[in-house]
Design a protein around this motif. Sequence first.
Motif, mmCIF file in Angstrom:
data_model
loop_
_atom_site.group_PDB
_atom_site.id
_atom_site.type_symbol
_atom_site.label_atom_id
_atom_site.label_comp_id
_atom_site.label_asym_id
_atom_site.label_seq_id
_atom_site.Cartn_x
_atom_site.Cartn_y
_atom_site.Cartn_z
ATOM 1 N N ILE A 145 0.825 -1.203 0.000
ATOM 2 C CA ILE A 145 0.000 0.000 0.000
ATOM 3 C C ILE A 145 0.861 1.255 0.000
ATOM 4 O O ILE A 145 0.448 2.311 -0.498
ATOM 5 C CB ILE A 145 -0.957 0.001 1.223
ATOM 6 C CG1 ILE A 145 -1.919 1.194 1.165
ATOM 7 C CG2 ILE A 145 -0.169 -0.004 2.510
ATOM 8 C CD1 ILE A 145 -2.821 1.206 -0.021
ATOM 9 N N ASP A 146 2.075 1.175 0.544
ATOM 10 C CA ASP A 146 2.961 2.341 0.572
ATOM 11 C C ASP A 146 3.303 2.823 -0.835
ATOM 12 O O ASP A 146 3.596 4.005 -1.046
ATOM 13 C CB ASP A 146 4.252 2.020 1.330
ATOM 14 C CG ASP A 146 4.009 1.841 2.826
ATOM 15 O OD1 ASP A 146 2.985 2.365 3.316
ATOM 16 O OD2 ASP A 146 4.823 1.184 3.485
ATOM 17 N N ASN A 147 3.259 1.895 -1.798
ATOM 18 C CA ASN A 147 3.561 2.278 -3.176
ATOM 19 C C ASN A 147 2.522 3.244 -3.739
ATOM 20 O O ASN A 147 2.781 3.943 -4.723
ATOM 21 C CB ASN A 147 3.625 1.038 -4.075
ATOM 22 C CG ASN A 147 4.826 0.165 -3.757
ATOM 23 O OD1 ASN A 147 5.826 0.655 -3.249
ATOM 24 N ND2 ASN A 147 4.726 -1.121 -4.047
ATOM 25 N N LEU A 148 1.358 3.278 -3.112
ATOM 26 C CA LEU A 148 0.293 4.163 -3.588
ATOM 27 C C LEU A 148 0.725 5.622 -3.531
ATOM 28 O O LEU A 148 0.299 6.442 -4.344
ATOM 29 C CB LEU A 148 -0.968 3.956 -2.742
ATOM 30 C CG LEU A 148 -2.226 4.706 -3.184
ATOM 31 C CD1 LEU A 148 -2.684 4.202 -4.546
ATOM 32 C CD2 LEU A 148 -3.337 4.535 -2.160
ATOM 33 N N ASN A 149 1.589 5.943 -2.577
ATOM 34 C CA ASN A 149 2.054 7.320 -2.422
ATOM 35 C C ASN A 149 2.895 7.784 -3.608
ATOM 36 O O ASN A 149 3.125 8.982 -3.783
ATOM 37 C CB ASN A 149 2.869 7.462 -1.133
ATOM 38 C CG ASN A 149 2.032 7.195 0.109
ATOM 39 O OD1 ASN A 149 0.851 7.524 0.149
ATOM 40 N ND2 ASN A 149 2.639 6.584 1.122
ATOM 41 N N ASN A 150 3.362 6.824 -4.410
ATOM 42 C CA ASN A 150 4.182 7.176 -5.570
ATOM 43 C C ASN A 150 3.340 7.648 -6.754
ATOM 44 O O ASN A 150 3.875 8.208 -7.714
ATOM 45 C CB ASN A 150 5.019 5.969 -6.012
ATOM 46 C CG ASN A 150 6.017 5.539 -4.950
ATOM 47 O OD1 ASN A 150 6.542 6.377 -4.217
ATOM 48 N ND2 ASN A 150 6.277 4.241 -4.858
ATOM 49 N N LEU A 191 4.217 0.157 -13.133
ATOM 50 C CA LEU A 191 5.619 0.248 -12.718
ATOM 51 C C LEU A 191 5.734 0.669 -11.253
ATOM 52 O O LEU A 191 6.469 0.050 -10.472
ATOM 53 C CB LEU A 191 6.352 1.251 -13.614
ATOM 54 C CG LEU A 191 7.841 1.468 -13.313
ATOM 55 C CD1 LEU A 191 8.613 0.162 -13.529
ATOM 56 C CD2 LEU A 191 8.411 2.564 -14.205
ATOM 57 N N LYS A 192 4.985 1.699 -10.880
ATOM 58 C CA LYS A 192 5.083 2.233 -9.521
ATOM 59 C C LYS A 192 4.511 1.284 -8.465
ATOM 60 O O LYS A 192 5.002 1.235 -7.332
ATOM 61 C CB LYS A 192 4.368 3.583 -9.438
ATOM 62 C CG LYS A 192 5.074 4.702 -10.200
ATOM 63 C CD LYS A 192 4.305 6.010 -10.102
ATOM 64 C CE LYS A 192 5.024 7.134 -10.837
ATOM 65 N NZ LYS A 192 4.278 8.427 -10.752
ATOM 66 N N LEU A 193 3.471 0.537 -8.839
ATOM 67 C CA LEU A 193 2.848 -0.379 -7.874
ATOM 68 C C LEU A 193 3.446 -1.784 -7.938
ATOM 69 O O LEU A 193 3.065 -2.657 -7.169
ATOM 70 C CB LEU A 193 1.334 -0.452 -8.116
ATOM 71 C CG LEU A 193 0.538 0.840 -7.909
ATOM 72 C CD1 LEU A 193 -0.955 0.574 -8.099
ATOM 73 C CD2 LEU A 193 0.798 1.430 -6.529
ATOM 74 N N ALA A 201 -4.158 -4.791 -10.679
ATOM 75 C CA ALA A 201 -4.587 -3.445 -10.291
ATOM 76 C C ALA A 201 -5.906 -3.506 -9.527
ATOM 77 O O ALA A 201 -6.083 -2.837 -8.500
ATOM 78 C CB ALA A 201 -4.734 -2.570 -11.535
ATOM 79 N N ILE A 202 -6.828 -4.308 -10.023
ATOM 80 C CA ILE A 202 -8.127 -4.461 -9.361
ATOM 81 C C ILE A 202 -7.947 -5.070 -7.978
ATOM 82 O O ILE A 202 -8.562 -4.634 -6.996
ATOM 83 C CB ILE A 202 -9.067 -5.329 -10.218
ATOM 84 C CG1 ILE A 202 -9.444 -4.570 -11.499
ATOM 85 C CG2 ILE A 202 -10.319 -5.722 -9.435
ATOM 86 C CD1 ILE A 202 -10.174 -5.409 -12.520
ATOM 87 N N LEU A 203 -7.093 -6.078 -7.886
ATOM 88 C CA LEU A 203 -6.845 -6.720 -6.600
ATOM 89 C C LEU A 203 -6.233 -5.731 -5.614
ATOM 90 O O LEU A 203 -6.583 -5.719 -4.428
ATOM 91 C CB LEU A 203 -5.910 -7.916 -6.790
ATOM 92 C CG LEU A 203 -5.641 -8.763 -5.540
ATOM 93 C CD1 LEU A 203 -6.937 -9.370 -5.025
ATOM 94 C CD2 LEU A 203 -4.632 -9.856 -5.831
ATOM 95 N N PHE A 204 -5.333 -4.885 -6.097
ATOM 96 C CA PHE A 204 -4.701 -3.872 -5.245
ATOM 97 C C PHE A 204 -5.762 -2.945 -4.657
ATOM 98 O O PHE A 204 -5.762 -2.648 -3.459
ATOM 99 C CB PHE A 204 -3.693 -3.063 -6.067
ATOM 100 C CG PHE A 204 -2.920 -2.051 -5.270
ATOM 101 C CD1 PHE A 204 -1.709 -2.381 -4.678
ATOM 102 C CD2 PHE A 204 -3.401 -0.757 -5.105
ATOM 103 C CE1 PHE A 204 -0.989 -1.445 -3.935
ATOM 104 C CE2 PHE A 204 -2.698 0.185 -4.366
ATOM 105 C CZ PHE A 204 -1.489 -0.162 -3.781
#
Length: 211
Positions: A145-150, A191-193, A201-204
């Motif tokens: 989830i931290d990758n979301l900040n990117n 790339l970022k996630l 992506a949907i699962l994320f």
Amino acid sequence: MNKINIIIVDDHPLIREGLSKILSMDENINIIAQGNTGLKAIELIQKYSPDVALLDVNMPELSGIEALTYIKKLEVKTKILMLTAYDDHKHLKDAIQLGADGYILKDSDYNTIINAIKALYSGRKYIQPELSSYLIDKPMANLDIDNLNNLTKREHEVLLLIAEGLSNIDIASKLFISEKTVKNHVSSIYLKLNIQDRAHAILFVLNNNLK
């Protein structure tokens, strides 16, 4: 809550009858039609435009997956909940990539089926928790989830629209940008996630309850 109009399409009469009895227990569910083939599913959706359609994955004449491909090209509001007796990853990945709104096993309990239908009706995706692991080929820890900040604000918007099942063309139209720009955003999101495709992506989005 308004009545949720649904259709049930499965080539096994006993399955249709069982689902009909189960769903009739909920006062918010209104079963308006039933069918037994993928072609019938398309016909019923075009005729009634139900809120939610329950489609069996494997059916004669036209499979649920093949019917899904056609239905997603129609100008209808119907959400598609795929039903299967198979918990293999191929059917699930195919369905999600093609735009299915939900995916559950036929032997799911009452609460799972009702929750799935109501989730789709409210505009959310639903994948039975037991099936989530089939969407990925790598540890869940990598979907951080931290990758979301990117992500930029626009990329975040695109990610949520992907999770709603919109195609690149649909996203471009909704955000008033070009399809090429959407493709660039999608590539950047992957790339970022550290994800591979729309299914990831949907699962994320589902796992992190993103809005």
